[in-house]
Design a protein around this motif. Structure first.
Motif, PDB file in Angstrom:
ATOM      1  N   ALA A  63      11.197 110.194  78.320  1.00 21.62           N
ATOM      2  CA  ALA A  63      10.913 108.965  79.498  1.00 21.62           C
ATOM      3  C   ALA A  63       9.747 108.138  78.997  1.00 21.62           C
ATOM      4  N   PHE A  64       9.781 107.007  78.695  1.00 20.74           N
ATOM      5  CA  PHE A  64       8.569 106.129  78.357  1.00 20.74           C
ATOM      6  C   PHE A  64       8.393 104.913  78.912  1.00 20.74           C
ATOM      7  N   SER A  65       6.947 105.027  79.310  1.00 19.45           N
ATOM      8  CA  SER A  65       6.726 103.621  80.143  1.00 19.45           C
ATOM      9  C   SER A  65       5.541 103.141  79.537  1.00 19.45           C
ATOM     10  N   LEU A  66       5.675 101.601  79.483  1.00 20.16           N
ATOM     11  CA  LEU A  66       4.255 100.818  79.212  1.00 20.16           C
ATOM     12  C   LEU A  66       4.118  99.967  80.038  1.00 20.16           C
ATOM     13  N   GLY A  67       2.800 100.003  80.656  1.00 20.65           N
ATOM     14  CA  GLY A  67       2.478  98.887  81.613  1.00 20.65           C
ATOM     15  C   GLY A  67       1.323  98.143  81.257  1.00 20.65           C
ATOM     16  N   SER A  93      13.815 101.727  70.902  1.00 21.83           N
ATOM     17  CA  SER A  93      14.638 101.190  71.967  1.00 21.83           C
ATOM     18  C   SER A  93      14.189 101.866  73.262  1.00 21.83           C
ATOM     19  N   LEU A  94      14.349 101.401  74.439  1.00 16.28           N
ATOM     20  CA  LEU A  94      14.451 101.915  75.837  1.00 16.28           C
ATOM     21  C   LEU A  94      15.709 101.744  76.293  1.00 16.28           C
ATOM     22  N   ASN A  95      16.452 103.027  76.035  1.00 15.81           N
ATOM     23  CA  ASN A  95      17.991 102.926  77.018  1.00 15.81           C
ATOM     24  C   ASN A  95      17.749 103.199  78.424  1.00 15.81           C
ATOM     25  N   ASN A 140      18.710  97.107  79.253  1.00 19.10           N
ATOM     26  CA  ASN A 140      18.275  97.969  78.060  1.00 19.10           C
ATOM     27  C   ASN A 140      17.619  97.337  77.263  1.00 19.10           C
ATOM     28  N   ILE A 141      16.394  97.713  76.770  1.00 20.65           N
ATOM     29  CA  ILE A 141      15.332  97.138  76.034  1.00 20.65           C
ATOM     30  C   ILE A 141      15.535  97.528  74.608  1.00 20.65           C
ATOM     31  N   SER A 142      16.063  96.609  73.874  1.00 16.65           N
ATOM     32  CA  SER A 142      16.244  96.961  72.462  1.00 16.65           C
ATOM     33  C   SER A 142      14.900  96.656  71.488  1.00 16.65           C
ATOM     34  N   THR A 183      10.105 100.278  80.921  1.00 19.90           N
ATOM     35  CA  THR A 183      10.378 101.805  80.902  1.00 19.90           C
ATOM     36  C   THR A 183      11.945 102.234  80.359  1.00 19.90           C
ATOM     37  N   GLY A 184      12.105 103.364  80.079  1.00 12.19           N
ATOM     38  CA  GLY A 184      13.417 103.652  79.561  1.00 12.19           C
ATOM     39  C   GLY A 184      13.310 105.027  78.851  1.00 12.19           C
TER      40      GLY A 184
END
Length: 363
Positions: free
Chosen positions: A30-34, A59-61, A105-107, A134-135
């Motif tokens: 799990a990856f998050s960028l704020g 990507s962040l699925n 879905n963040i490609s 996040t994803g």
């Protein structure tokens, strides 16, 4: 090997590029960028806070894009990658807060821009604007995220990366050469720890999560934020997580005067406790239930979650998520909560006591 994250530089001018270098980041975590901006505005003026040319190497699925602003009449969030785009806007609530989230879905690739724009309320002189992606990560283990920050000539930007529920790094970046904007002070109306409103009167400041479920109040919380995360790690036997976890950012932030972290309960007076994430496990902390809120005093940043009694149909075995944490932290132990203990683990003891009582009467 634990993932490695570096964020640079520590000071920029408007339009300059920020880089987030990531190494040894496996798939499935799990990856998050704020990206959180704090800047001064003239009351009633329009503003824009933009991460332009946002380049993602992976990507962040099952992803999500979310945004939060404070001190606005209305705010809009927009994002565009090639032909795909999202656009969300609405009026802020009565406290001048706007929040929105969109499953997405963040490609991998380069986004033209992710932008927050709006209008400041007549009563405030500073804005907080935060955007989060996040994803579940998929793609190269090594890569560089880059973006240029536009729209704000003077202020600060805080860039934070979370991996599997643990803060990998948080970097505060000065935009221009001016001092940091002053935190808006907001007394809690009616004494509710979950309420906030950007006013100029005395009292504690309050910041809220994007979804409005969690708030942080205190007299010395300037620069702190709340970031929603997936629940990773071990949950205590007999309990289950109610919704998402929330990180008080940055994780190494210490509050000279304890701040109050408040969760909204599923229903008033629901048995519950708040837990803190410590080295792969959630540990209960002293919590207080008042009506439809539960609160705890926090003296430092970190990740927290609301726990409620697990349904009787669930196994009493400790629940562990399937992803393996790649970040570790070392922190002091915390005291367990005084909240009500679920009944399921106590049933065998109660049954034995009844049996012994009946035997004693026959004798």
């Amino acid at each position: 090997m634990a993932a490695q994250v570096t964020i640079a530089p520590a000071e920029i001018n408007v339009g300059d590029t920020v880089t987030v270098d990531v190494k040894d980041l496996p798939d499935g975590v799990a990856f998050s960028l704020g990206i959180r901006g704090e800047f001064n505005v003239n009351p009633g003026d329009r503003f824009v806070f933009t991460a332009r040319c946002l380049s993602l190497p992976f990507s962040l699925n099952s992803g999500e894009v979310s945004a939060y602003t404070r001190g606005t009449n209305w705010t809009g969030l927009s994002a565009k990658l090639g032909e795909a785009s999202i656009g969300l806007s609405n009026s802020a609530d009565e406290n001048g807060e706007f929040r929105t989230s969109q499953a997405y879905n963040i490609s991998s690739g380069t986004y033209d821009a992710i932008a927050l724009e709006g209008r400041a309320t007549p009563a405030v002189k500073s804005i907080i604007a935060e955007m989060t992606i996040t994803g579940k990560k998929k793609g190269p283990n090594d890569g560089t995220i880059s973006f240029a920050l536009d729209g704000v000539e003077r202020g600060t930007a805080t860039v934070t990366v979370y991996i599997n529920g643990s803060e990998a790094l948080s970097q505060r970046i000065v935009i221009g050469s001016s001092p940091s904007p002053t935190e808006t002070k907001a007394p809690s109306p009616g004494g509710s720890s979950g309420s906030s409103g950007p006013t100029t009167g005395p009292g504690p400041a309050t910041t809220s999560s994007v979804d409005g479920r969690v708030s942080l109040s205190g007299t010395e919380i300037d620069g702190a934020g709340l970031l929603a995360l997936a629940v990773e790690g071990t949950v205590p036997t007999g309990w289950s997580a109610d919704g998402r976890a929330y990180a008080v950012t940055p994780a190494d932030r210490e509050f000279p005067s304890p701040a109050i972290l408040s969760f909204r309960l599923p229903a008033a007076d629901t048995p519950a406790t708040i837990a803190r994430y410590e080295i792969g496990a959630w540990l209960a902390v002293p919590s207080k239930i008042e009506g439809d809120r539960i609160t705890t005093a926090v003296s430092r940043g970190g990740s927290y979650v609301l726990l409620v009694p697990a349904p009787a149909s669930e196994s009493t075995a400790t629940t562990v998520t399937t992803t393996t944490a790649v970040m570790t932290t070392t922190t002091a132990p915390v005291t367990t909560t005084a909240a009500a203990t679920p009944m399921a683990p106590l049933l065998p003891v109660i049954a034995l006591a009844i049996l012994l009582l009946g035997w004693g009467r026959r004798v």
